[in-house]
Write an enzyme that holds these catalytic residues in place. Sequence first.
Site, PDB file in Angstrom:
ATOM      1  N   ASP A 159      63.485 140.114  12.798  1.00 33.80           N
ATOM      2  CA  ASP A 159      64.588 140.174  12.744  1.00 33.80           C
ATOM      3  C   ASP A 159      66.039 141.050  13.427  1.00 33.80           C
ATOM      4  O   ASP A 159      65.883 141.406  14.006  1.00 33.80           O
ATOM      5  CB  ASP A 159      65.383 141.408  11.439  1.00 33.80           C
ATOM      6  CG  ASP A 159      66.298 141.848  10.871  1.00 33.80           C
ATOM      7  OD1 ASP A 159      66.442 140.234   9.586  1.00 33.80           O
ATOM      8  OD2 ASP A 159      67.635 141.851  10.729  1.00 33.80           O
ATOM      9  N   THR A 161      69.603 141.344  13.415  1.00 33.38           N
ATOM     10  CA  THR A 161      70.759 142.322  13.009  1.00 33.38           C
ATOM     11  C   THR A 161      69.253 143.634  13.221  1.00 33.38           C
ATOM     12  O   THR A 161      70.321 144.657  14.301  1.00 33.38           O
ATOM     13  CB  THR A 161      71.048 142.122  12.048  1.00 33.38           C
ATOM     14  OG1 THR A 161      71.237 140.953  11.336  1.00 33.38           O
ATOM     15  CG2 THR A 161      71.803 143.173  11.494  1.00 33.38           C
ATOM     16  N   HIS A 166      69.236 148.139  16.423  1.00 34.08           N
ATOM     17  CA  HIS A 166      68.025 149.375  17.599  1.00 34.08           C
ATOM     18  C   HIS A 166      68.185 149.096  19.071  1.00 34.08           C
ATOM     19  O   HIS A 166      68.608 150.131  19.183  1.00 34.08           O
ATOM     20  CB  HIS A 166      66.931 148.322  16.803  1.00 34.08           C
ATOM     21  CG  HIS A 166      65.939 149.236  18.284  1.00 34.08           C
ATOM     22  ND1 HIS A 166      64.919 149.931  17.715  1.00 34.08           N
ATOM     23  CD2 HIS A 166      65.701 149.112  19.273  1.00 34.08           C
ATOM     24  CE1 HIS A 166      64.239 150.562  18.681  1.00 34.08           C
ATOM     25  NE2 HIS A 166      64.571 150.131  19.572  1.00 34.08           N
ATOM     26  N   GLU A 167      68.801 147.848  19.356  1.00 38.78           N
ATOM     27  CA  GLU A 167      69.641 148.172  20.996  1.00 38.78           C
ATOM     28  C   GLU A 167      70.761 149.130  20.994  1.00 38.78           C
ATOM     29  O   GLU A 167      70.550 149.630  22.678  1.00 38.78           O
ATOM     30  CB  GLU A 167      69.570 146.871  22.010  1.00 38.78           C
ATOM     31  CG  GLU A 167      68.276 146.373  21.329  1.00 38.78           C
ATOM     32  CD  GLU A 167      66.731 147.036  22.472  1.00 38.78           C
ATOM     33  OE1 GLU A 167      66.969 147.960  23.127  1.00 38.78           O
ATOM     34  OE2 GLU A 167      66.248 146.840  22.208  1.00 38.78           O
ATOM     35  N   HIS A 170      70.981 152.666  21.514  1.00 41.90           N
ATOM     36  CA  HIS A 170      69.618 153.388  22.763  1.00 41.90           C
ATOM     37  C   HIS A 170      71.326 153.469  23.125  1.00 41.90           C
ATOM     38  O   HIS A 170      71.898 154.566  24.386  1.00 41.90           O
ATOM     39  CB  HIS A 170      69.311 152.453  23.688  1.00 41.90           C
ATOM     40  CG  HIS A 170      68.220 152.063  23.092  1.00 41.90           C
ATOM     41  ND1 HIS A 170      67.254 152.987  23.018  1.00 41.90           N
ATOM     42  CD2 HIS A 170      66.672 151.317  23.604  1.00 41.90           C
ATOM     43  CE1 HIS A 170      65.844 152.801  22.912  1.00 41.90           C
ATOM     44  NE2 HIS A 170      66.231 151.440  22.921  1.00 41.90           N
TER      45      HIS A 170
END
EC number: 3.4.24.77
Length: 229
Positions: A159, A161, A166-167, A170
Amino acid sequence: MRMPLSVLTAAGLSLATLGLGTAGPASATPTAEGAPVVAYDGSPSAGSPADAKAEAAANRAFFEAVLRSVAEKRAANPKSTAAVTVVYNASGAPSFATQIARGTQIWNSSVSNVRLQAGSSGVDFTYREGNDPRGSYASTDGHGRGYIFLDYRQNQTYDSTRVTAHETGHVLGLPDHYSGPCSELMSGGGPGPSCTNAYPNSAERSRVNQLWANGFAAAMDKALEKSAR
């Protein structure tokens, strides 16, 4: 964990139908092989002590680069009462404009001690796109500046989005936790392609608020010391 491109094609999916290009902008060159990155679904040796240590170091370096950039700007106006703002430039990843905007909206509605904002000046990190065998990841460019690389093929398999949010996690200081459940955003590709959750859970939200309350204060002290020299 990546799905072969031939399988996607057979299912009627393509880079074009997903709204993704086939080649990144000339300026969106992936980081050199061997450079430390924090990948969406882990490196080939994920799980080994050496790999875990390298990922932790890469995540820390990435977060500290962004934190330092924000703090140095804030040091120029230390009495400001405005929320801490992290500025990003997404011009290097035009194919993912919708996902980046959505990821920004998700994080801005989830935490209160920091805000993400698009801009072309005073940029703290950038987004890039292209093809890389390591998939999507967060890294630094070797000059203390952070960036997020979004991989075309991986964003077909998972997915998009969720990958982007998620990235972006960070950027805000969160490490990967591949063994976590789908409800945990930073579990990344661990739960598999069927996981589409793009929202941080309560523990992740609390951690980000804590990092930007405590971690930012320490970074500000260093930035003020630097500006006073």
